[in-house]
Design an enzyme around this catalytic site. Structure first.
Site, mmCIF file in Angstrom:
data_model
loop_
_atom_site.group_PDB
_atom_site.id
_atom_site.type_symbol
_atom_site.label_atom_id
_atom_site.label_comp_id
_atom_site.label_asym_id
_atom_site.label_seq_id
_atom_site.Cartn_x
_atom_site.Cartn_y
_atom_site.Cartn_z
ATOM 1 N N LYS A 1 -1.177 -9.969 -6.160
ATOM 2 C CA LYS A 1 0.051 -9.313 -6.641
ATOM 3 C C LYS A 1 1.248 -9.529 -5.722
ATOM 4 C CE LYS A 1 -1.388 -4.640 -5.182
ATOM 5 N NZ LYS A 1 -2.339 -5.158 -4.190
ATOM 6 N N ARG B 1 -0.419 4.365 -5.222
ATOM 7 C CA ARG B 1 -1.848 4.053 -5.146
ATOM 8 C C ARG B 1 -2.721 5.282 -5.327
ATOM 9 N NH1 ARG B 1 -3.383 -0.758 -1.028
ATOM 10 N NH2 ARG B 1 -1.669 -2.094 -1.602
ATOM 11 N N ARG C 1 -7.712 -15.285 2.999
ATOM 12 C CA ARG C 1 -6.276 -15.100 3.251
ATOM 13 C C ARG C 1 -5.949 -15.142 4.746
ATOM 14 N NH1 ARG C 1 -3.048 -10.806 -0.178
ATOM 15 N NH2 ARG C 1 -4.162 -9.212 0.987
ATOM 16 N N ARG D 1 -5.920 -10.685 9.093
ATOM 17 C CA ARG D 1 -5.593 -9.266 9.255
ATOM 18 C C ARG D 1 -6.862 -8.452 9.505
ATOM 19 N NH1 ARG D 1 -2.101 -8.283 3.943
ATOM 20 N NH2 ARG D 1 -3.511 -6.508 3.868
ATOM 21 N N ARG E 1 -11.669 -1.379 1.282
ATOM 22 C CA ARG E 1 -10.446 -1.389 0.458
ATOM 23 C C ARG E 1 -10.790 -1.398 -1.027
ATOM 24 N NH1 ARG E 1 -7.838 -6.382 2.776
ATOM 25 N NH2 ARG E 1 -6.350 -6.331 1.079
HETATM 26 P P1 ADP Z 1 -3.615 -5.070 -0.344
HETATM 27 O O1 ADP Z 1 -2.822 -4.781 -1.582
HETATM 28 O O2 ADP Z 1 -4.050 -6.486 -0.263
HETATM 29 O O3 ADP Z 1 -4.751 -4.089 -0.145
HETATM 30 P P2 ADP Z 1 -1.311 -4.175 1.227
HETATM 31 O O4 ADP Z 1 -0.613 -5.102 2.133
HETATM 32 O O5 ADP Z 1 -0.644 -3.772 -0.024
HETATM 33 O O6 ADP Z 1 -2.727 -4.861 0.955
HETATM 34 O O7 ADP Z 1 -1.675 -2.832 2.015
HETATM 35 C C1 ADP Z 1 -2.264 -2.861 3.299
HETATM 36 C C2 ADP Z 1 -2.650 -1.456 3.754
HETATM 37 O O8 ADP Z 1 -1.488 -0.607 3.839
HETATM 38 C C3 ADP Z 1 -3.578 -0.697 2.814
HETATM 39 O O9 ADP Z 1 -4.930 -1.069 2.994
HETATM 40 C C4 ADP Z 1 -3.296 0.751 3.228
HETATM 41 O O10 ADP Z 1 -3.922 1.067 4.448
HETATM 42 C C5 ADP Z 1 -1.799 0.734 3.455
HETATM 43 N N1 ADP Z 1 -1.074 1.074 2.216
HETATM 44 C C6 ADP Z 1 -0.320 0.230 1.451
HETATM 45 N N2 ADP Z 1 0.204 0.866 0.381
HETATM 46 C C7 ADP Z 1 -0.212 2.162 0.470
HETATM 47 C C8 ADP Z 1 -0.007 3.339 -0.327
HETATM 48 N N3 ADP Z 1 0.737 3.313 -1.453
HETATM 49 N N4 ADP Z 1 -0.596 4.484 0.062
HETATM 50 C C9 ADP Z 1 -1.339 4.533 1.181
HETATM 51 N N5 ADP Z 1 -1.579 3.479 1.982
HETATM 52 C C10 ADP Z 1 -1.028 2.292 1.637
#
Ligand code: ADP
Ligand code: ZN
Length: 222
Positions: free
Chosen positions: A13, A88, A122, A155, A166
């Site tokens: 995404k 989320r 990745r 990462r 996750r």
């Molecule tokens: P991905 O979508 O690949 O899991 P992201 O870069 O979007 O990775 O997010 C990385 C991390 O940031 C998540 O695993 C979480 O710890 C935190 N995070 C991102 N968005 C949120 C959110 N809306 N609420 C809580 N934690 C978030």
């Protein structure tokens, strides 16, 4: 045009949101990037969220909601945004309803097999945040960013144990958000079962859903 981007970790995404952001000239706001930037700069926020992010757990709602609310109030978001990684949780979705009107939710879906292979491979640039994939989108020089020459790294939340976590967190906390938006008639399902070379096939589905938005609001005003 206030667009929410949903989808499982690994569905790609972030990549789609970046392309859409350029096409529509509206910023992509990535919550994960905002968090990673805070950690890199070792800000107070960065220290507070470090453990959650590296385990692959969600950052607590209160902290996340405050950050996103502030970011969407900035000037560059006045014509809209592609919001990648928020909401989320149901609590985040409810909070967002109170501070922003959402025009459309794009939910990217792909098979489990595709998602698992994307996640493990990745690599991210430590300097500019660009992402690569060891098989699908390799950099020209192994381990080096094409764009800025920065070093690529895995990462900590992309180690196998954190990936598992996750996905578990996604199923438990984020999947219910899809139903929440479906009920509100905001949801569009985007088939993301394509190779990176076929990214246009994914983007054209999004464009179809986004084109009608302007028309809908014009019709309503008449
Ligand atoms: P991905 O979508 O690949 O899991 P992201 O870069 O979007 O990775 O997010 C990385 C991390 O940031 C998540 O695993 C979480 O710890 C935190 N995070 C991102 N968005 C949120 C959110 N809306 N609420 C809580 N934690 C978030
Ligand atoms: Zn870079």
């Amino acid at each position: 045009m206030n667009i929410v981007i949903l989808g499982s970790p690994g569905v790609g995404k972030g990549t789609y949101a970046k392309i859409l952001s350029e096409k529509f000239n509206i910023p992509r706001i990535s919550v994960g990037d905002l968090f990673r930037k805070a950690m890199k700069n070792e800000t107070e926020l960065g220290r507070k969220i470090e453990d959650y992010v590296s385990r692959g757990d969600l950052v607590p709602d209160e902290t996340t909601i405050e950050l996103v609310k502030k970011r969407l109030q900035e000037d560059d978001c006045k014509n809209g945004f592609f919001l990648d990684g928020f909401p989320r949780t149901i609590a985040q979705a409810e909070a967002m309803e109170r501070f922003k009107k959402i025009s459309k939710v794009l939910n990217f879906v792909a098979s489990e097999w595709i998602i698992m292979s994307r996640l493990g491979g990745r690599r991210t640039c430590r300097e500019c945040g660009a992402t690569y994939h060891v098989k699908e989108v390799p950099p020209k020089l192994e381990g080096i960013c094409d764009r800025c020459g920065g070093k690529l790294y895995l990462r900590s939340d992309e180690a196998p144990q954190a990936i598992k976590n996750r996905l578990r967190v996604y199923l438990e906390k984020t999947k219910p958000v899809i139903g929440y938006f479906r009920k509100r008639k905001l949801l569009a399902i985007i088939d993301a079962n394509y190779k990176f070379e076929e990214v246009d096939k994914v983007i054209s589905q999004c464009e179809k859903h986004l084109q009608n938005l302007g028309e809908d609001s014009r019709r309503r005003r008449i």
